[in-house]
Design an enzyme around this catalytic site. Structure first.
Site, mmCIF file in Angstrom:
data_model
loop_
_atom_site.group_PDB
_atom_site.id
_atom_site.type_symbol
_atom_site.label_atom_id
_atom_site.label_comp_id
_atom_site.label_asym_id
_atom_site.label_seq_id
_atom_site.Cartn_x
_atom_site.Cartn_y
_atom_site.Cartn_z
ATOM 1 N N LYS A 55 -2.794 11.162 -0.489
ATOM 2 C CA LYS A 55 -1.714 11.005 -1.477
ATOM 3 C C LYS A 55 -2.249 10.292 -2.718
ATOM 4 C CE LYS A 55 1.735 11.078 2.191
ATOM 5 N NZ LYS A 55 2.648 10.366 3.075
ATOM 6 N N GLN A 99 4.319 4.340 4.551
ATOM 7 C CA GLN A 99 3.807 5.340 5.483
ATOM 8 C C GLN A 99 4.309 5.046 6.901
ATOM 9 O OE1 GLN A 99 1.892 8.044 4.532
ATOM 10 N NE2 GLN A 99 2.089 8.785 6.628
ATOM 11 N N ASP A 122 10.027 9.651 -0.931
ATOM 12 C CA ASP A 122 10.056 10.385 0.345
ATOM 13 C C ASP A 122 11.469 10.895 0.646
ATOM 14 O OD1 ASP A 122 7.541 10.693 1.389
ATOM 15 O OD2 ASP A 122 7.552 8.830 2.544
#
Ligand code: NAP
Length: 284
Positions: A55, A99, A122
């Site tokens: 990412k 994460q 997200d």
């Protein structure tokens, strides 16, 4: 003889990334600001570290500034909440992602929900989830959003079509159902207790598998002419494989995504797109 068109997720993702790079350059020229993505990685899970590194690298390639926070597994809940609060308040940070999974006893849902919904790249906070189900604007989860882009690329309009999703996770299955519903598909979401899964799948014009069981979906589960989207990422000794028996399903479907090279590459591309959208929302 194979009949299905192979939906090339790598190529679609590359096109999305190139467009994001152009849009980031235009945004920076116009505002003097550079979008920034903060990633939070807790602990030393090797797989998670690879995802986060990917990412960060992708951000650098499109002109998004990366803020890479790596913390030991014994970091306290309070320290993490304080970090997220600081990132929420930081004007240089447009998007934040924590994460998952985080090591016990940390609560990934609690940490995720601390993220300002405008920076929730997200799309997994309660606020973003609620906005999606209420049909309001907001940041959408990256993998389902990527699937919508693949359908669009393949020329498959969901409106009026029967869509079946196998898997009801918060990360994928549920938001996927909401996005398809918003696009006027008739949506069925299946799970481990679904009766006669094969018969339900056979009804689908758009069949999406997100289960985590290699080759669960057989060729004779696919309606002739259907579009098949395989979200599964199963690491076997023979390599990465999906939830669909690709070789059998491609004989029946009209279009199908491979694994690897289908849905997978779309996730990071959509994360980059979401980071620019977040930058516009927060003015960062
Ligand atoms: P998850 O949270 O483990 O959810 C799996 C879902 O599949 C659950 O709803 C479960 O039902 C259902 N299920 C399990 N066994 C089943 C069976 N035999 N028949 C029917 N349904 C069954 O998984 P996830 O996070 O959604 O991920 C699913 C797969 O997609 C994984 O392979 C993951 O690696 C992959 N994935 C890929 C990407 C990407 O490409 N970037 C992103 C996200 C996920 P219950 O709810 O009843 O338990």
């Amino acid at each position: 003889m194979s009949s299905a068109t192979i939906i090339d997720g790598k190529a679609v993702a590359a096109a999305v990334r190139a467009q994001v790079a152009e849009d980031v350059a235009a945004y920076t020229a116009e505002t003097g600001r550079t979008p920034g993505l903060a990633t939070i990685l807790v602990g030393d899970d090797a797989g998670s570290a690879v995802y986060v590194a990917g990412k960060q690298k992708a951000c650098a390639e499109v002109g998004i500034k990366g803020f890479d926070h790596r913390l030991p597994a014994d970091t306290s809940r309070e320290e993490l909440l304080a970090l997220i609060d600081a990132l929420n308040a930081d004007d240089a940070v447009s998007g934040i992602l924590c994460q998952l999974p985080v090591p016990a006893p940390l609560d990934g849902v609690e940490l995720t929900n601390r993220i300002d919904a405008r920076k929730d790249v997200d799309g997994l906070t309660i606020a973003s989830t609620g906005r999606l189900s209420l049909g309001m604007d907001g940041l959408r989860p990256c993998t389902p959003k990527g699937v919508m882009l693949l359908l669009e690329h393949a020329g498959v309009a969901p409106q009026g079509r029967e869509a079946v999703i196998v898997g009801r996770s918060n990360l994928f299955g549920k938001p996927m159902a909401q996005l398809l519903l918003a696009a006027n598909a008739t949506v069925t979401t299946c799970h481990s207790r679904t009766a006669d899964l094969q018969a339900v799948c056979r009804r689908a014009d758009i069949l999406i598998a997100a289960v985590g069981v290699p080759h669960l979906v057989k060729g004779d589960w696919v309606k002739p002419g259907a579009t098949v989207i395989d979200v599964g990422m199963n690491r076997l000794e023979s390599g990465l494989t999906g939830d669909v028996d690709f070789e059998a399903a491609r004989e029946v479907a009209s279009a199908i995504t491979p694994v690897p090279g289908g849905v997978g590459p779309m996730t990071i591309a959509c994360l980059l797109r979401n980071t620019l959208t977040a930058a516009r929302m927060v003015g960062a």
